[in-house]
Design a protein around this motif. Structure first.
Motif, PDB file in Angstrom:
ATOM      1  N   ALA A   1     -18.671  -3.707  -9.187  1.00 41.19           N
ATOM      2  CA  ALA A   1     -18.707  -4.862  -8.280  1.00 41.19           C
ATOM      3  C   ALA A   1     -17.298  -5.307  -7.909  1.00 41.19           C
ATOM      4  O   ALA A   1     -17.019  -5.634  -6.744  1.00 41.19           O
ATOM      5  N   LEU A   2     -16.381  -5.319  -8.877  1.00 37.65           N
ATOM      6  CA  LEU A   2     -15.009  -5.736  -8.585  1.00 37.65           C
ATOM      7  C   LEU A   2     -14.319  -4.761  -7.649  1.00 37.65           C
ATOM      8  O   LEU A   2     -13.631  -5.170  -6.701  1.00 37.65           O
ATOM      9  N   LEU A   3     -14.509  -3.457  -7.875  1.00 41.60           N
ATOM     10  CA  LEU A   3     -13.841  -2.462  -7.037  1.00 41.60           C
ATOM     11  C   LEU A   3     -14.378  -2.469  -5.606  1.00 41.60           C
ATOM     12  O   LEU A   3     -13.622  -2.271  -4.647  1.00 41.60           O
ATOM     13  N   VAL A   4     -15.673  -2.687  -5.465  1.00 37.51           N
ATOM     14  CA  VAL A   4     -16.226  -2.831  -4.104  1.00 37.51           C
ATOM     15  C   VAL A   4     -15.580  -4.022  -3.413  1.00 37.51           C
ATOM     16  O   VAL A   4     -15.161  -3.935  -2.245  1.00 37.51           O
ATOM     17  N   ARG A   5     -15.470  -5.117  -4.141  1.00 38.16           N
ATOM     18  CA  ARG A   5     -14.879  -6.330  -3.564  1.00 38.16           C
ATOM     19  C   ARG A   5     -13.420  -6.101  -3.186  1.00 38.16           C
ATOM     20  O   ARG A   5     -12.973  -6.486  -2.090  1.00 38.16           O
TER      21      ARG A   5
ATOM     22  N   ASP B   1      -9.649  -4.184   3.562  1.00 32.61           N
ATOM     23  CA  ASP B   1     -10.141  -3.846   4.907  1.00 32.61           C
ATOM     24  C   ASP B   1     -10.609  -2.401   5.010  1.00 32.61           C
ATOM     25  O   ASP B   1     -10.506  -1.769   6.079  1.00 32.61           O
ATOM     26  N   VAL B   2     -11.116  -1.869   3.896  1.00 32.07           N
ATOM     27  CA  VAL B   2     -11.727  -0.543   3.900  1.00 32.07           C
ATOM     28  C   VAL B   2     -13.181  -0.704   4.318  1.00 32.07           C
ATOM     29  O   VAL B   2     -13.835  -1.690   3.964  1.00 32.07           O
ATOM     30  N   ASP B   3     -13.713   0.265   5.081  1.00 32.67           N
ATOM     31  CA  ASP B   3     -15.100   0.130   5.515  1.00 32.67           C
ATOM     32  C   ASP B   3     -16.037   0.188   4.309  1.00 32.67           C
ATOM     33  O   ASP B   3     -15.698   0.747   3.253  1.00 32.67           O
ATOM     34  N   ALA B   4     -17.218  -0.415   4.455  1.00 38.03           N
ATOM     35  CA  ALA B   4     -18.121  -0.633   3.329  1.00 38.03           C
ATOM     36  C   ALA B   4     -18.519   0.677   2.651  1.00 38.03           C
ATOM     37  O   ALA B   4     -18.570   0.752   1.410  1.00 38.03           O
ATOM     38  N   ARG B   5     -18.765   1.710   3.441  1.00 39.75           N
ATOM     39  CA  ARG B   5     -19.201   2.992   2.853  1.00 39.75           C
ATOM     40  C   ARG B   5     -18.104   3.588   1.970  1.00 39.75           C
ATOM     41  O   ARG B   5     -18.346   4.012   0.841  1.00 39.75           O
ATOM     42  N   ARG B   6     -16.908   3.597   2.466  1.00 40.29           N
ATOM     43  CA  ARG B   6     -15.789   4.150   1.700  1.00 40.29           C
ATOM     44  C   ARG B   6     -15.506   3.290   0.465  1.00 40.29           C
ATOM     45  O   ARG B   6     -15.206   3.816  -0.609  1.00 40.29           O
ATOM     46  N   ALA B   7     -15.613   1.968   0.628  1.00 37.56           N
ATOM     47  CA  ALA B   7     -15.364   1.068  -0.510  1.00 37.56           C
ATOM     48  C   ALA B   7     -16.357   1.330  -1.634  1.00 37.56           C
ATOM     49  O   ALA B   7     -15.983   1.330  -2.812  1.00 37.56           O
ATOM     50  N   ARG B   8     -17.642   1.558  -1.289  1.00 36.41           N
ATOM     51  CA  ARG B   8     -18.642   1.787  -2.322  1.00 36.41           C
ATOM     52  C   ARG B   8     -18.455   3.147  -2.994  1.00 36.41           C
ATOM     53  O   ARG B   8     -18.620   3.275  -4.211  1.00 36.41           O
ATOM     54  N   ILE B   9     -18.103   4.163  -2.223  1.00 41.27           N
ATOM     55  CA  ILE B   9     -17.869   5.485  -2.823  1.00 41.27           C
ATOM     56  C   ILE B   9     -16.675   5.436  -3.772  1.00 41.27           C
ATOM     57  O   ILE B   9     -16.712   5.966  -4.884  1.00 41.27           O
ATOM     58  N   ALA B  10     -15.602   4.787  -3.322  1.00 38.61           N
ATOM     59  CA  ALA B  10     -14.406   4.677  -4.163  1.00 38.61           C
ATOM     60  C   ALA B  10     -14.712   3.885  -5.429  1.00 38.61           C
ATOM     61  O   ALA B  10     -14.241   4.230  -6.532  1.00 38.61           O
ATOM     62  N   ALA B  11     -15.486   2.813  -5.307  1.00 36.36           N
ATOM     63  CA  ALA B  11     -15.851   2.011  -6.476  1.00 36.36           C
ATOM     64  C   ALA B  11     -16.725   2.824  -7.426  1.00 36.36           C
ATOM     65  O   ALA B  11     -16.557   2.741  -8.656  1.00 36.36           O
TER      66      ALA B  11
ATOM     67  N   ILE C   1      -8.824  -2.145 -21.241  1.00 33.64           N
ATOM     68  CA  ILE C   1      -8.687  -3.047 -20.100  1.00 33.64           C
ATOM     69  C   ILE C   1      -7.627  -2.562 -19.098  1.00 33.64           C
ATOM     70  O   ILE C   1      -7.888  -2.535 -17.896  1.00 33.64           O
ATOM     71  N   PRO C   2      -6.434  -2.166 -19.556  1.00 30.54           N
ATOM     72  CA  PRO C   2      -5.406  -1.755 -18.589  1.00 30.54           C
ATOM     73  C   PRO C   2      -5.850  -0.637 -17.650  1.00 30.54           C
ATOM     74  O   PRO C   2      -5.413  -0.582 -16.495  1.00 30.54           O
ATOM     75  N   ALA C   3      -6.733   0.254 -18.116  1.00 29.06           N
ATOM     76  CA  ALA C   3      -7.146   1.396 -17.293  1.00 29.06           C
ATOM     77  C   ALA C   3      -8.287   1.075 -16.340  1.00 29.06           C
ATOM     78  O   ALA C   3      -8.786   1.985 -15.654  1.00 29.06           O
ATOM     79  N   LEU C   4      -8.703  -0.183 -16.239  1.00 29.34           N
ATOM     80  CA  LEU C   4      -9.856  -0.527 -15.393  1.00 29.34           C
ATOM     81  C   LEU C   4      -9.704  -0.049 -13.956  1.00 29.34           C
ATOM     82  O   LEU C   4     -10.649   0.455 -13.340  1.00 29.34           O
ATOM     83  N   LEU C   5      -8.521  -0.206 -13.387  1.00 25.32           N
ATOM     84  CA  LEU C   5      -8.312   0.158 -11.979  1.00 25.32           C
ATOM     85  C   LEU C   5      -7.659   1.521 -11.816  1.00 25.32           C
ATOM     86  O   LEU C   5      -7.371   1.933 -10.685  1.00 25.32           O
ATOM     87  N   MET C   6      -7.410   2.232 -12.899  1.00 28.84           N
ATOM     88  CA  MET C   6      -6.563   3.417 -12.867  1.00 28.84           C
ATOM     89  C   MET C   6      -7.059   4.500 -11.913  1.00 28.84           C
ATOM     90  O   MET C   6      -6.274   5.160 -11.234  1.00 28.84           O
ATOM     91  N   PHE C   7      -8.358   4.716 -11.833  1.00 29.88           N
ATOM     92  CA  PHE C   7      -8.887   5.841 -11.064  1.00 29.88           C
ATOM     93  C   PHE C   7      -9.400   5.417  -9.693  1.00 29.88           C
ATOM     94  O   PHE C   7      -9.849   6.248  -8.909  1.00 29.88           O
ATOM     95  N   TRP C   8      -9.313   4.146  -9.398  1.00 27.02           N
ATOM     96  CA  TRP C   8      -9.793   3.629  -8.112  1.00 27.02           C
ATOM     97  C   TRP C   8      -8.957   4.122  -6.929  1.00 27.02           C
ATOM     98  O   TRP C   8      -9.536   4.502  -5.901  1.00 27.02           O
ATOM     99  N   PRO C   9      -7.616   4.159  -6.995  1.00 27.60           N
ATOM    100  CA  PRO C   9      -6.861   4.684  -5.844  1.00 27.60           C
ATOM    101  C   PRO C   9      -7.233   6.125  -5.508  1.00 27.60           C
ATOM    102  O   PRO C   9      -7.339   6.484  -4.329  1.00 27.60           O
ATOM    103  N   LEU C  10      -7.453   6.951  -6.541  1.00 30.66           N
ATOM    104  CA  LEU C  10      -7.899   8.320  -6.279  1.00 30.66           C
ATOM    105  C   LEU C  10      -9.268   8.299  -5.608  1.00 30.66           C
ATOM    106  O   LEU C  10      -9.536   9.085  -4.674  1.00 30.66           O
ATOM    107  N   GLY C  11     -10.128   7.395  -6.051  1.00 28.38           N
ATOM    108  CA  GLY C  11     -11.443   7.266  -5.418  1.00 28.38           C
ATOM    109  C   GLY C  11     -11.334   6.885  -3.953  1.00 28.38           C
ATOM    110  O   GLY C  11     -12.091   7.405  -3.110  1.00 28.38           O
TER     111      GLY C  11
END
Length: 680
Positions: free
Chosen positions: A110-114, A120-130, A375-385
């Motif tokens: 939920a946080l990564l989608v948000r 300003d990423v489109d919704a489809r890409r945001a959900r796949i990345a999350a 906790i520190p790794a929570l966002l680690m793989f999101w940019p690759l996503g």
């Protein structure tokens, strides 16, 4: 239109359900594992003053925590989901941890989608990345040693609070931006203030939530989502200043002050074999090693054993010290420099280093633990996503990577979970991976002895003792292995043990637990060469060790002298030692333990004298330290817990004395010597 809208939510929901189901399957083999290390130091508090079945025992238990000034009561509270008394089965605890890990995955999605939408990423890409970022985090093998290590629920609950707090804060900020000047700030303050408090009550690193929020504000929100009205702008500035900036800079300031103070004064940090300055030099190497494990994962790592990690003693020793420090500084500086062009990558990196700031800087904790990445790794793989979810280029290759990477991580984590589900296999693999770790070898030796292979345990311990002669965990277990094998002590075994007791930096609870097992063996002559007299020489060596001069450690050792005197049929000497031990650090728990022990050995009149001595010196008791210890002391006082226990024990000892039980045959089993580890 309605069918299209439904499809846009059904497929992401199914994909998320699939990754959660895969995570459950991956972790399931590990649920059959047992308790480990700090579990035994923390979980027995559940039944320390009786089963937690009514409010009196509940308050005694929930305030009994000793870690952090807060005592981590929120974590203690959740352990009651799994047991109300001790001993207990490890399965419910591990099951709850895995369920909590899955819940954290949902919150992270939920946080990564948000965050994706805020970029300003489109919704489809945001959900796949999350989906990818959440899945890689859930399935990463490095995080298994947090999830299946029961006591590290202390690291998992702050993650829950961080994620929930950030989501509430972002919701409130959006409301404020839309002009809701009442509900918006309420949500923001509830998220930042409320969940920072809850996270801190689970573990101190929950206090880093404001720092994470400040990074999101600076890197994502301020450049793209300016408040629409002047009133909203002012309100947002005030909330960010009070609930983000002030706490964040206060923590950074405190860490800097601790680092400067420790570096100036030098010397070892308490019982640690290194100084604060050396720790600060070492931690960049630790962080680089963490990052390698995150980005080049492998199924089997050092696990819970990292005591062999080399300390940096200068900028160039080891040679990797300066390069690692420069690498960490480059990653932090580069992330800040590229924050406008690559905000997601910058946020992930800065979020990671912010998350490590408390446990990997100037506070004298142990150097290395895998759970510090949870906790520190929570966002680690999101940019690759985000990059993989942009299917305008390299479409086929990216789709394959979106599927293959989570499956590869799942395979490694499943293999690791199978090891965690088998105590013997786990111990032997850790010993193989960590040949220079005294803890790993001592643990493997204990497991080998438990499975009837004392000769193999002795050979393992003797090999490392050649280079680690001061390690009491090796020398004590070697004596235990010799006795279990029936061969008795060899020439030189006791001298090695004496050497370790004279030079060890800290024995913790090891000496008490070892004595509990070995004193009956020595007193009954079941191990040639091991007698109560030889055990006393070990205690005397420890009492002369300059590293073991703290009141608590001296109390433990003197208490054990008294316990040994009882087995040698010297009750008056035992009473003298118990009194001397109590005088080191006056505590009611220790006094009652000693009195009860004297009574159980057939000397109730001496037990009464022990209680009389306590009543004479109880005014010398040290006040509790600031924090939860003060609350716990207040709870015990309010319940009149110690006066009640004292009166009850006095009555029993008096009745035993009047019934001439002082002449009864002493018991042959040894009660647990709790000394300074008793509940206060």
């Amino acid at each position: 239109m309605q069918a299209s809208l439904s499809a846009s939510w059904i497929w992401p929901a199914l994909a998320l359900l699939a990754i959660l189901t895969l995570t459950w399957w991956v972790y399931h083999p590990g649920l059959s594992g047992g308790f480990l290390f700090d579990d035994f130091a923390n979980l027995p508090a559940i039944g320390a003053s009786g089963p937690v079945t009514h409010w009196a025992t509940f308050w005694r238990y929930i305030t009994s925590g000793m870690a952090d000034p807060t005592g981590r009561p929120l974590t203690l509270l959740t352990f009651l989901i799994d047991a109300r008394n001790w001993p207990a089965s490890p399965y419910p605890f591990k099951l709850t941890n895995v369920i909590l890990h899955l819940c954290n995955g949902l919150l992270l999605y939920a946080l990564l989608v948000r965050l994706g939408m805020l970029l300003d990423v489109d919704a489809r890409r945001a959900r796949i990345a999350a989906w990818f970022g959440c899945g890689a985090w859930l399935l990463h093998p490095l995080l298994l040693s947090t999830t299946l290590y029961i006591v590290q629920r202390e690291a998992m609950l702050p993650a829950t609070c961080v994620l929930a707090g950030l989501l509430l804060w972002l919701h409130g900020r959006a409301c404020l931006r839309d002009g809701h000047l009442k509900s918006g700030p309420a949500w923001m303050i509830a998220g930042l203030g409320g969940f920072t408090l809850l996270g801190t009550l689970a573990k101190a690193n929950g206090a880093l939530l404001p720092m994470y929020a400040l990074l999101i504000e600076l890197l994502v929100l301020m450049p793209r989502h300016v408040m629409q009205s002047l009133a909203s702008q002012r309100t947002n500035r005030v909330i960010v200043a009070l609930f983000c900036a002030v706490p964040a800079f206060a923590i950074l300031g405190y860490l800097a002050w601790k680092g400067v103070l420790g570096s100036i004064h030098g010397g070892h940090a308490g019982a640690r074999p290194w100084s604060i300055g050396q720790r600060l030099l070492t931690e960049p190497r630790v962080l680089v090693d963490y990052l390698k494990l995150l980005w080049i994962p492998r199924p089997f790592t050092s696990g819970l054993f990292n005591d062999q990690f080399a300390v940096s003693t200068s900028w160039l020793h080891p040679a990797s010290t300066l390069p690692c420090l420069l690498a960490v500084l480059a990653l932090i500086g580069g992330a800040w420099w590229q924050r406008r062009r690559h905000p997601a990558l910058a946020l992930a990196l800065l979020f990671y280093f912010a998350g490590q700031s408390l446990e990997s800087s100037s506070i004298p904790l142990e150097l290395y633990f895998e759970h510090r990445n949870y906790i520190p790794a929570l966002l680690m793989f999101w940019p690759l996503g985000l990059w993989l979810a942009d299917l305008r280029t390299l479409r086929l290759a990216k789709i394959m990577l979106l599927a293959v990477i989570p499956l590869l991580l799942a395979g490694m984590t499943h293999a690791r979970a199978q090891v965690w589900g088998n105590v013997r296999t786990q111990a032997l693999i850790w010993a193989h991976i960590n040949p220079d770790s005294p803890r790993a070898q001592a643990n493997a030796a204990e497991v080998e002895m438990g499975h009837g292979h004392p000769q193999a345990a002795a050979a393992r311990l003797q090999k490392l003792l050649a280079t680690e002669p001061s390690q009491t965990q090796l020398t004590f277990n070697l004596i235990g292995a010799r006795c279990m094998a029936g061969e008795g002590l060899r020439p030189g075994d006791m001298e090695i043990a004496l050497t370790s007791m004279r030079s060890t930096a800290d024995v913790g609870a090891l000496i008490a637990h070892w004595y509990e097992r070995m004193l009956p063996v020595a007193s009954e002559g079941r191990c040639p060469g091991l007698t109560p007299e030889t055990l006393l020489t070990l205690i005397d060596a420890g009492l002369q060790n300059p590293n073991l001069k703290s009141a608590g450690m001296q109390q433990d050792l003197i208490y054990l002298k008294g316990l040994t005197a009882l087995t040698m049929h010297q009750p008056d000497l035992a009473l003298s030692d118990f009194m001397r031990a109590l005088d080191q650090h006056v505590r009611p728990g220790m006094a009652l333990e000693a009195a009860a022990t004297l009574g159980s050995y057939g000397h109730p009149s001496l037990g009464l004298r022990m209680l009389d001595h306590y009543e004479q010196v109880q005014g010398n008791a040290m006040p509790p330290s600031f924090g939860m210890a003060m609350v716990h002391e207040w709870v015990l006082s309010r319940q009149r817990y110690w006066p009640h226990e004292l009166a009850h024990l006095k009555q029993e000892l008096t009745e035993a004395t009047m019934s001439n039980h002082a002449n009864a045959t002493p018991r042959t089993s040894t009660p647990s010597p709790c000394a300074s580890h008793c509940t206060n």
